[in-house]
Motif scaffolding. Sequence first.
Motif, PDB file in Angstrom:
ATOM      1  N   ARG A  38      -5.262   7.614   1.907  1.00 15.33           N
ATOM      2  CA  ARG A  38      -5.919   6.419   2.448  1.00 15.33           C
ATOM      3  C   ARG A  38      -4.994   5.214   2.383  1.00 15.33           C
ATOM      4  O   ARG A  38      -4.886   4.438   3.340  1.00 15.33           O
ATOM      5  CB  ARG A  38      -7.203   6.147   1.660  1.00 15.33           C
ATOM      6  CG  ARG A  38      -7.989   4.931   2.124  1.00 15.33           C
ATOM      7  CD  ARG A  38      -9.402   4.974   1.560  1.00 15.33           C
ATOM      8  NE  ARG A  38      -9.378   5.049   0.103  1.00 15.33           N
ATOM      9  CZ  ARG A  38      -9.587   4.000  -0.699  1.00 15.33           C
ATOM     10  NH1 ARG A  38      -9.814   2.803  -0.173  1.00 15.33           N
ATOM     11  NH2 ARG A  38      -9.566   4.128  -2.008  1.00 15.33           N
ATOM     12  N   TYR A  39      -4.304   5.055   1.257  1.00 10.05           N
ATOM     13  CA  TYR A  39      -3.353   3.949   1.134  1.00 10.05           C
ATOM     14  C   TYR A  39      -2.174   4.118   2.092  1.00 10.05           C
ATOM     15  O   TYR A  39      -1.669   3.139   2.650  1.00 10.05           O
ATOM     16  CB  TYR A  39      -2.853   3.851  -0.299  1.00 10.05           C
ATOM     17  CG  TYR A  39      -3.897   3.419  -1.294  1.00 10.05           C
ATOM     18  CD1 TYR A  39      -4.794   2.398  -0.997  1.00 10.05           C
ATOM     19  CD2 TYR A  39      -3.986   4.026  -2.543  1.00 10.05           C
ATOM     20  CE1 TYR A  39      -5.755   1.997  -1.910  1.00 10.05           C
ATOM     21  CE2 TYR A  39      -4.948   3.636  -3.464  1.00 10.05           C
ATOM     22  CZ  TYR A  39      -5.827   2.622  -3.133  1.00 10.05           C
ATOM     23  OH  TYR A  39      -6.788   2.227  -4.046  1.00 10.05           O
TER      24      TYR A  39
ATOM     25  N   ARG B 240       1.492   1.768  -3.613  1.00  3.93           N
ATOM     26  CA  ARG B 240       0.269   2.237  -4.274  1.00  3.93           C
ATOM     27  C   ARG B 240       0.037   3.718  -3.946  1.00  3.93           C
ATOM     28  O   ARG B 240      -0.385   4.493  -4.803  1.00  3.93           O
ATOM     29  CB  ARG B 240      -0.928   1.406  -3.825  1.00  3.93           C
ATOM     30  CG  ARG B 240      -0.879  -0.038  -4.289  1.00  3.93           C
ATOM     31  CD  ARG B 240      -2.155  -0.770  -4.000  1.00  3.93           C
ATOM     32  NE  ARG B 240      -3.223  -0.379  -4.934  1.00  3.93           N
ATOM     33  CZ  ARG B 240      -4.433  -0.918  -4.929  1.00  3.93           C
ATOM     34  NH1 ARG B 240      -4.738  -1.862  -4.051  1.00  3.93           N
ATOM     35  NH2 ARG B 240      -5.337  -0.524  -5.787  1.00  3.93           N
ATOM     36  N   ALA B 241       0.329   4.092  -2.699  1.00  8.63           N
ATOM     37  CA  ALA B 241       0.183   5.495  -2.313  1.00  8.63           C
ATOM     38  C   ALA B 241       1.166   6.372  -3.069  1.00  8.63           C
ATOM     39  O   ALA B 241       0.834   7.476  -3.517  1.00  8.63           O
ATOM     40  CB  ALA B 241       0.395   5.652  -0.809  1.00  8.63           C
TER      41      ALA B 241
ATOM     42  N   ILE C 110      -3.214   2.965   5.503  1.00  9.92           N
ATOM     43  CA  ILE C 110      -3.229   1.494   5.560  1.00  9.92           C
ATOM     44  C   ILE C 110      -1.804   0.963   5.661  1.00  9.92           C
ATOM     45  O   ILE C 110      -1.520   0.029   6.428  1.00  9.92           O
ATOM     46  CB  ILE C 110      -3.937   0.913   4.325  1.00  9.92           C
ATOM     47  CG1 ILE C 110      -5.406   1.337   4.305  1.00  9.92           C
ATOM     48  CG2 ILE C 110      -3.829  -0.614   4.307  1.00  9.92           C
ATOM     49  CD1 ILE C 110      -6.136   0.952   3.038  1.00  9.92           C
ATOM     50  N   ALA C 111      -0.885   1.569   4.895  1.00  7.17           N
ATOM     51  CA  ALA C 111       0.519   1.161   4.954  1.00  7.17           C
ATOM     52  C   ALA C 111       1.080   1.361   6.357  1.00  7.17           C
ATOM     53  O   ALA C 111       1.792   0.495   6.889  1.00  7.17           O
ATOM     54  CB  ALA C 111       1.341   1.958   3.938  1.00  7.17           C
TER      55      ALA C 111
ATOM     56  N   SER D 202       2.655   7.368   6.435  1.00  5.64           N
ATOM     57  CA  SER D 202       2.792   5.949   6.753  1.00  5.64           C
ATOM     58  C   SER D 202       3.760   5.720   7.907  1.00  5.64           C
ATOM     59  O   SER D 202       3.524   4.877   8.782  1.00  5.64           O
ATOM     60  CB  SER D 202       3.248   5.167   5.523  1.00  5.64           C
ATOM     61  OG  SER D 202       4.552   5.554   5.129  1.00  5.64           O
TER      62      SER D 202
ATOM     63  N   GLY E 258      -3.743   9.510  -2.345  1.00  2.00           N
ATOM     64  CA  GLY E 258      -2.930   8.426  -1.810  1.00  2.00           C
ATOM     65  C   GLY E 258      -2.919   8.322  -0.302  1.00  2.00           C
ATOM     66  O   GLY E 258      -2.351   7.370   0.256  1.00  2.00           O
TER      67      GLY E 258
ATOM     68  N   THR F  35      -4.483  -6.669  -9.482  1.00  2.00           N
ATOM     69  CA  THR F  35      -4.318  -5.386 -10.185  1.00  2.00           C
ATOM     70  C   THR F  35      -3.671  -5.565 -11.553  1.00  2.00           C
ATOM     71  O   THR F  35      -3.378  -4.580 -12.229  1.00  2.00           O
ATOM     72  CB  THR F  35      -3.456  -4.427  -9.342  1.00  2.00           C
ATOM     73  OG1 THR F  35      -2.180  -5.039  -9.057  1.00  2.00           O
ATOM     74  CG2 THR F  35      -4.146  -4.064  -8.041  1.00  2.00           C
TER      75      THR F  35
ATOM     76  N   PHE G 105       0.817  -1.211   0.000  1.00  2.00           N
ATOM     77  CA  PHE G 105       0.000   0.000   0.000  1.00  2.00           C
ATOM     78  C   PHE G 105       0.852   1.263   0.000  1.00  2.00           C
ATOM     79  O   PHE G 105       0.398   2.309  -0.497  1.00  2.00           O
ATOM     80  CB  PHE G 105      -0.966  -0.012   1.186  1.00  2.00           C
ATOM     81  CG  PHE G 105      -2.196  -0.832   0.928  1.00  2.00           C
ATOM     82  CD1 PHE G 105      -3.294  -0.271   0.310  1.00  2.00           C
ATOM     83  CD2 PHE G 105      -2.235  -2.167   1.273  1.00  2.00           C
ATOM     84  CE1 PHE G 105      -4.424  -1.027   0.035  1.00  2.00           C
ATOM     85  CE2 PHE G 105      -3.357  -2.940   1.018  1.00  2.00           C
ATOM     86  CZ  PHE G 105      -4.458  -2.370   0.394  1.00  2.00           C
TER      87      PHE G 105
ATOM     88  N   ARG H 247       0.085   7.547  -6.406  1.00  2.00           N
ATOM     89  CA  ARG H 247      -1.051   8.461  -6.454  1.00  2.00           C
ATOM     90  C   ARG H 247      -0.783   9.809  -5.799  1.00  2.00           C
ATOM     91  O   ARG H 247      -1.571  10.738  -5.951  1.00  2.00           O
ATOM     92  CB  ARG H 247      -2.261   7.809  -5.772  1.00  2.00           C
ATOM     93  CG  ARG H 247      -2.858   6.669  -6.587  1.00  2.00           C
ATOM     94  CD  ARG H 247      -3.797   5.828  -5.747  1.00  2.00           C
ATOM     95  NE  ARG H 247      -4.547   4.882  -6.581  1.00  2.00           N
ATOM     96  CZ  ARG H 247      -4.049   3.739  -7.043  1.00  2.00           C
ATOM     97  NH1 ARG H 247      -2.794   3.419  -6.774  1.00  2.00           N
ATOM     98  NH2 ARG H 247      -4.781   2.941  -7.784  1.00  2.00           N
TER      99      ARG H 247
END
Length: 273
Positions: free
Chosen positions: A143-144, A79-80, A147-148, A93, A141, A189, A76, A83
């Motif tokens: 939200r990711y 992924r962040a 999560i990270a 994070s 990004g 993905t 994540f 974005r």
Amino acid sequence: MTGELLALASAGCFGVTHFVNGVIARRAPGLTVSLYAQLGGTLVTLVVAVVWSPPGLTGLLWGALSGVGTGIGVAFLYRAMSRDALSVVVPVSDVGAVVLPVVAGLAFLGERPSPAAIAGIVLALPAIWLVSGGGRPTGPGIRYALIAGAGFAVQFLAMKPVPLDAGLWPIVVSRAASVAAILPLVLTTRTPLTLRPRLAWPAAAAGALGSVAIVLYWVATHQQLLAVATVLAALYPAIPVVLALLFLGERLSRKQTLGVCGAAAALALLALA
């Protein structure tokens, strides 16, 4: 070697790992890079465990939980990064990864850091933010990144209960679990599973260094309070900043300079503690 030095050595290894993989991720999909990194870390720890560590079942479940946290955190985070700006998602994070173990140490493990250590912990949090660039916590990004941070917090927390006499097999399980956590994300993905060899080998080597970082952090938590060891290990964003200065010709912003100074002050306070 004291717990503080072990945690700082862990931060150094984490920092180099993220710097190398960050550079590679500019040329290849981040999820694929993270997968190769965790595969490299798994292979190295497996070989070392087979040679030097007797097999056993102690701590394997905690190791697996830590590895799932690692896999979620790495996947994540990348992924962040795809974005939002690195200066935004990395500190989000990292601060998230620090806050949860510190709270757990204070609230559930009965840890009572000295006043100097508490001051160092409090100072380290904004220092981590600033040294990464201190961007505003808004954007797709975030939200990711949150999560990270939760994943990395699980990684840190789950290593603490693993006894040192368990050997390296919990680390092997941790690395393998991180691969198992990342692989479904890669497949769902439709991210490419392959990397060119000139990118795959450095990614795997960086992942092996990441395994060294986990081992150093694990030992540090048995020689120092969880809250202190986590904060010191989480100072790793300073390492990519320094390496970017030396090898990529980047310059420190005013916020990063302030963050480096804050991190140095935090280290001094934690050393005094």
